[in-house]
Design a protein around this motif. Structure first.
Motif, PDB file in Angstrom:
ATOM      1  N   THR A 233       0.846  -1.191   0.000  1.00 39.04           N
ATOM      2  CA  THR A 233       0.000   0.000   0.000  1.00 39.04           C
ATOM      3  C   THR A 233       0.882   1.241   0.000  1.00 39.04           C
ATOM      4  O   THR A 233       2.106   1.162   0.143  1.00 39.04           O
ATOM      5  CB  THR A 233      -0.915   0.053   1.244  1.00 39.04           C
ATOM      6  OG1 THR A 233      -0.113   0.355   2.396  1.00 39.04           O
ATOM      7  CG2 THR A 233      -1.637  -1.260   1.460  1.00 39.04           C
ATOM      8  N   LEU A 282      -8.163   5.639   1.402  1.00 40.52           N
ATOM      9  CA  LEU A 282      -7.463   5.066   0.252  1.00 40.52           C
ATOM     10  C   LEU A 282      -8.320   5.115  -1.012  1.00 40.52           C
ATOM     11  O   LEU A 282      -7.794   5.281  -2.117  1.00 40.52           O
ATOM     12  CB  LEU A 282      -7.040   3.625   0.561  1.00 40.52           C
ATOM     13  CG  LEU A 282      -5.953   3.478   1.633  1.00 40.52           C
ATOM     14  CD1 LEU A 282      -5.678   2.005   1.925  1.00 40.52           C
ATOM     15  CD2 LEU A 282      -4.670   4.191   1.210  1.00 40.52           C
ATOM     16  N   ASN A 385       0.518  -3.526   7.313  1.00 43.48           N
ATOM     17  CA  ASN A 385       0.384  -2.262   6.600  1.00 43.48           C
ATOM     18  C   ASN A 385       0.398  -1.029   7.488  1.00 43.48           C
ATOM     19  O   ASN A 385       0.810   0.045   7.055  1.00 43.48           O
ATOM     20  CB  ASN A 385      -0.901  -2.261   5.764  1.00 43.48           C
ATOM     21  CG  ASN A 385      -0.928  -3.403   4.764  1.00 43.48           C
ATOM     22  OD1 ASN A 385      -1.731  -4.332   4.895  1.00 43.48           O
ATOM     23  ND2 ASN A 385      -0.055  -3.359   3.771  1.00 43.48           N
TER      24      ASN A 385
END
Length: 466
Positions: A233, A282, A385
């Motif tokens: 990510t 996101l 993440n």
């Protein structure tokens, strides 16, 4: 006085660099006592600086020791060496003195490393808020304290009595309090600790089995201390040393109602709020991966072995790799997925001793440290993440010499390859979220606060909370 540094604390020291300062912090907001006057912030600063003797935890800093063959050891400054004026500071916000200016100051100060040639902490008494409140920002190196120890330390100088006076500064040495571990002799160690030491061989014998169980769960993409399926990510990049901090709190009653309606825990609801907020963020940036993000969720081992984390400092932390369900559209589905993931992770830890938990957690986090060191970042999957943690705090209103604590916000550590850290702290009736990110890698960090609010509303609607 010089004492050896334990491996966990040494790891926090050695992992540190200019881009990755390794200190934790807290931003506290106080309402001044009735009739305190405009000079109250100055008097608060003077009280924090008027300390007859500083506690050993706040007088030690790392140094290479010839007596220990060049290994890192704690050196304790004596009264002549120690300069309290360097550590306790007075600051003022520029006009108009909004929370925005306070968060900007916190962001800048939090991005500055603590120098090893002095004890590893600083505290700022901050005035200039236009509503008259006084802020206090305190940062301490993670080699000295973990989040739970830091919370207990700050609690130890607060009281529930608004009329009580004479409360000391957090760094003041207090008669009758327990000494730091560095000052304890073998004769002081309780029999239970000696029995634990004698049982180390049994723990070592159980380590291979714990490793096999942990790896098996990781390979099957089940929750444990190791994750092998986290996607790449935008958070998983090399970070800069500049920080951005954002904070807000929500009523615990709202989170508790969602948990009660869904049969989940408040911590599950916290994780679900973060999951939904990160998903929305996101999507805005067209950067949401198809598979779920994985969060590293620290767990305090003091819940199982209360002597490991205390106001004397130290680190007692394990971790669970939680699947956040960011690939799911429905808020209720994300919440139930997180609940199942955390339940499985807790069950996995329940079969281990504290030492085994630490070892398995260190193994799970090793790729986050090794990949940047070996310049393999971007070539291998990240182990997780982002970091999301929840540190319990006082359940009632507290005061410091009549000043009412009205907000307490954690400021934590992004690490290389993990540019976002979300840490929560409960206080009184509120759950405070502190978001700390790399200023360059995580743009518009404050947008996540809006998404957290929207996600709590979505969870309330999805679980039937009126």
């Amino acid at each position: 006085m010089v004492t050896p540094i334990d491996p966990t604390s040494a790891a926090f020291l050695l992992a540190e660099n200019r881009r990755m300062p390794m200190h934790v912090a807290a931003l506290q907001l106080f309402e001044t006592p009735d009739g305190a006057g405009r000079d109250y912030p100055r008097r608060m600063f003077e009280a924090m600086s008027d300390v007859p003797r500083v506690a050993p935890l706040f007088r030690k800093h790392p140094r290479r020791s010839l007596a220990l063959a060049g290994q890192l050891a704690w050196h304790y400054d004596d009264d002549a060496e120690f300069d309290l004026g360097h550590h306790v500071r007075h600051a003022a916000l520029p006009r108009p003195g909004r929370i925005r200016e306070l968060l900007d100051l916190t962001s800048r100060v939090h991005g500055t490393r603590l120098a090893w040639d002095r004890p590893l902490w600083e505290s700022y008494v901050i005035e200039g808020l236009r509503d008259g409140r006084v802020a206090m920002y305190t940062k301490t190196h993670h080699a000295l304290v973990d989040g739970i120890s830091a919370m207990r330390l700050m609690q130890s100088v607060l009281t529930t009595d608004p009329a009580q006076r004479g409360m000391p500064a957090p760094w003041a040495e207090r008669p009758g309090t327990s000494r730091s571990r560095a000052e304890r002799s073998l004769a002081d160690v309780p029999a239970s600790a000696l029995r634990t030491a004698l049982g180390l061989s049994a723990e070592a014998a159980g380590m291979p089995a714990a490793l096999v169980r942990t790896l098996n769960k990781g390979l099957r993409n089940e929750t444990s201390a190791i994750s092998l399926y986290a996607p790449r990510t935008m958070f998983n990049q090399t970070i800069s040393g500049a920080r951005r901090f954002a904070a807000q709190d929500w009523p615990i009653a709202r989170l508790r109602a969602v948990g009660k309606s869904s049969g989940t825990t408040i911590n599950d609801v916290v994780l679900a709020m973060c999951s939904g907020a990160v998903r929305r963020y996101l999507i805005e940036l067209d950067a949401l991966p198809e598979t779920t993000l994985v969060a590293m969720v620290p767990v305090g081992l003091n819940a199982r072995d209360s002597h490991l984390a205390s106001a004397d400092g130290g680190n007692a932390v394990g971790s669970v790799m939680c699947r956040l369900g960011t690939d799911l559209e429905d808020a209720a589905d994300r919440l139930m997925g997180i609940h199942g993931s955390m339940r499985d992770g807790k069950q996995a830890l329940a079969s281990m001793t504290p030492a085994q938990i630490v070892a398995m957690s260190a193994l799970g986090q090793a790729p986050a440290i090794l990949a940047p060191l070996l310049r393999m970042q971007g070539l291998v999957r990240p182990p997780y993440n982002l970091i999301i943690s929840n540190v319990p705090g006082p359940r009632t209103t507290h005061y410091w010499n009549g000043a009412k604590l009205v907000g307490s916000y954690p400021v934590s550590i992004p690490i290389n390859g993990m540019a976002l850290n979300i840490t929560c702290t409960s206080y009184d009736t509120q759950m405070a979220f502190g978001l700390t990110g790399c200023r360059r890698t995580v743009p518009h960090l404050q947008r996540l606060l809006t998404h957290l609010d929207d996600e709590l509303a979505a969870l309330e609607q999805a679980t039937g909370v009126s």
